[in-house]
Design a protein around this motif. Structure first.
Motif, PDB file in Angstrom:
ATOM      1  N   UNK A 187       0.809  -1.230  -0.086  1.00 11.94           N
ATOM      2  CA  UNK A 187       0.036  -0.111  -0.063  1.00 11.94           C
ATOM      3  C   UNK A 187       0.994   1.273  -0.014  1.00 11.94           C
ATOM      4  N   UNK A 188       1.906   1.293   0.689  1.00 16.43           N
ATOM      5  CA  UNK A 188       2.797   2.465   0.956  1.00 16.43           C
ATOM      6  C   UNK A 188       3.501   2.654  -0.374  1.00 16.43           C
ATOM      7  N   UNK A 189       3.965   1.529  -1.083  1.00 18.07           N
ATOM      8  CA  UNK A 189       4.723   1.761  -2.495  1.00 18.07           C
ATOM      9  C   UNK A 189       3.856   2.184  -3.320  1.00 18.07           C
ATOM     10  N   UNK A 190       2.422   1.801  -3.394  1.00 21.68           N
ATOM     11  CA  UNK A 190       1.683   2.103  -4.495  1.00 21.68           C
ATOM     12  C   UNK A 190       1.491   3.637  -4.552  1.00 21.68           C
ATOM     13  N   UNK A 191       1.243   4.298  -3.354  1.00 20.31           N
ATOM     14  CA  UNK A 191       1.070   5.690  -3.385  1.00 20.31           C
ATOM     15  C   UNK A 191       2.072   6.597  -3.755  1.00 20.31           C
ATOM     16  N   UNK A 192       3.440   5.852  -3.723  1.00 20.45           N
ATOM     17  CA  UNK A 192       4.392   6.945  -4.420  1.00 20.45           C
ATOM     18  C   UNK A 192       4.488   6.771  -6.144  1.00 20.45           C
ATOM     19  N   UNK A 193       3.932   5.584  -6.450  1.00 20.04           N
ATOM     20  CA  UNK A 193       4.090   5.564  -8.079  1.00 20.04           C
ATOM     21  C   UNK A 193       3.554   6.648  -8.988  1.00 20.04           C
ATOM     22  N   UNK A 199      -0.459  -0.506 -10.855  1.00 17.77           N
ATOM     23  CA  UNK A 199      -1.745   0.014 -10.101  1.00 17.77           C
ATOM     24  C   UNK A 199      -2.961  -0.617 -10.681  1.00 17.77           C
ATOM     25  N   UNK A 200      -2.988  -0.933 -11.835  1.00 15.00           N
ATOM     26  CA  UNK A 200      -4.077  -1.645 -12.334  1.00 15.00           C
ATOM     27  C   UNK A 200      -4.307  -2.902 -11.692  1.00 15.00           C
ATOM     28  N   UNK A 201      -3.383  -3.614 -11.709  1.00 14.44           N
ATOM     29  CA  UNK A 201      -3.351  -4.808 -11.112  1.00 14.44           C
ATOM     30  C   UNK A 201      -3.696  -4.780  -9.575  1.00 14.44           C
ATOM     31  N   UNK A 202      -3.353  -3.881  -9.089  1.00 14.29           N
ATOM     32  CA  UNK A 202      -3.414  -3.714  -7.490  1.00 14.29           C
ATOM     33  C   UNK A 202      -5.037  -3.357  -7.044  1.00 14.29           C
ATOM     34  N   UNK A 203      -5.787  -3.189  -8.050  1.00 12.55           N
ATOM     35  CA  UNK A 203      -7.178  -2.979  -8.061  1.00 12.55           C
ATOM     36  C   UNK A 203      -7.787  -4.235  -7.750  1.00 12.55           C
ATOM     37  N   UNK A 204      -6.986  -5.333  -8.050  1.00 16.52           N
ATOM     38  CA  UNK A 204      -7.462  -6.849  -7.669  1.00 16.52           C
ATOM     39  C   UNK A 204      -6.914  -7.341  -6.537  1.00 16.52           C
ATOM     40  N   UNK A 205      -6.109  -6.749  -5.650  1.00 15.43           N
ATOM     41  CA  UNK A 205      -5.689  -7.253  -4.655  1.00 15.43           C
ATOM     42  C   UNK A 205      -6.442  -7.779  -3.530  1.00 15.43           C
ATOM     43  N   UNK A 206      -6.018  -8.651  -2.986  1.00 12.51           N
ATOM     44  CA  UNK A 206      -7.014  -9.388  -1.831  1.00 12.51           C
ATOM     45  C   UNK A 206      -7.181  -8.486  -0.594  1.00 12.51           C
ATOM     46  N   UNK A 207      -6.377  -7.520  -0.372  1.00 14.53           N
ATOM     47  CA  UNK A 207      -6.250  -6.457   0.649  1.00 14.53           C
ATOM     48  C   UNK A 207      -6.826  -5.273   0.435  1.00 14.53           C
ATOM     49  N   UNK A 208      -7.940  -5.155   1.466  1.00 13.94           N
ATOM     50  CA  UNK A 208      -8.765  -3.539   1.057  1.00 13.94           C
ATOM     51  C   UNK A 208      -7.894  -2.470   0.990  1.00 13.94           C
ATOM     52  N   UNK A 268      -6.257  -2.083  -2.267  1.00 20.09           N
ATOM     53  CA  UNK A 268      -7.030  -1.435  -3.377  1.00 20.09           C
ATOM     54  C   UNK A 268      -7.299  -0.368  -3.136  1.00 20.09           C
ATOM     55  N   UNK A 269      -7.633   0.370  -1.913  1.00 17.60           N
ATOM     56  CA  UNK A 269      -7.882   1.861  -1.968  1.00 17.60           C
ATOM     57  C   UNK A 269      -6.573   2.620  -2.285  1.00 17.60           C
ATOM     58  N   UNK A 270      -5.499   2.240  -1.894  1.00 21.82           N
ATOM     59  CA  UNK A 270      -4.392   2.699  -2.337  1.00 21.82           C
ATOM     60  C   UNK A 270      -4.077   2.886  -3.719  1.00 21.82           C
ATOM     61  N   UNK A 271      -4.243   1.927  -4.490  1.00 22.81           N
ATOM     62  CA  UNK A 271      -4.471   1.683  -5.906  1.00 22.81           C
ATOM     63  C   UNK A 271      -5.364   2.889  -6.496  1.00 22.81           C
TER      64      UNK A 271
END
Length: 214
Positions: free
Chosen positions: A164-170, A182-191, A194-197
């Protein structure tokens, strides 16, 4: 004086800010002699940010205590120095069991930069309790290897806090392949991931990002 009060604290801050050598020496002497932890902390906290004080002398006194607040303050103050000794102290503090101390040290390493700082920041990604500080430090470095590390962490880190932290820097990195991650993270198992993405894609603001969220 059995307990620090606001008046005493303000007086110490005023003397430290004035920066007169004889007064600073008197404060340091008092910090060495006092048996009152609150007084020692107030003195060192005040002196450590003074531009007219030898930072190393104050840092050494702060690190000689058992106070994690002073250790954290010392770590932040070391960002003002670029000596190898300061960097070595910061690398040591970045491995502290106290998350506040480690986070402060990682932040300073991110400001100072350098290969060894980058290694320490990358190593810290394995510790979720300081992941945000490690990620922010790598973002501040902005080197190609730091960007690649963040991209990989966003994709493959085992702990969702790190992902989550790393996604927010992208959106701020300009790294190739960031939108795909980021697109793939929209399907992450963790809420949280997904919110970060979603938040990261919204901040990108490109047509491609909008289409991804559609």
């Amino acid at each position: 004086m059995k307990k620090m009060d606001a008046i005493a604290n303000n007086a110490i801050s005023a003397v430290a800010s004035a920066g007169r050598k004889e007064h600073v020496e008197q404060l340091l002497d008092l910090a060495d002699r006092t048996e009152l932890p609150e007084l020692r902390q107030a003195i060192l906290q005040s002196l450590i940010y003074s531009d007219t004080v030898d930072v190393d002398a104050v840092v050494d006194r702060a690190l000689a205590t058992d106070d994690p607040n002073l250790h954290s303050t010392a770590a932040m103050a070391l960002s003002r120095s670029g000596t190898e000794r300061s960097r070595e102290l910061l690398r040591e503090l970045s491995r502290s069991d106290n998350a506040m101390v480690a986070s402060s040290a990682l932040g300073s390493l991110g400001q100072l930069g350098g290969e060894e700082a980058e290694v320490a920041l990358i190593d810290a990604l394995d510790h979720p309790d300081v992941a945000w500080s490690a990620v922010n430090g790598l973002q501040n470095l902005g080197t190609p290897s730091a960007r690649a590390t963040l991209l990989d962490a966003a994709r493959t880190a085992e702990d969702p806090t790190v992902r989550s932290a790393a996604l927010q820097t992208l959106p701020h990195l300009g790294a190739e392949g960031a939108n795909d991650v980021l697109r793939d993270a929209l399907e992450d198992v963790d809420d949280e991931v997904r919110y970060s993405a979603v938040g990261a894609l919204e901040s990108v603001g490109t047509t491609q990002a909008a289409e991804t969220l559609a």
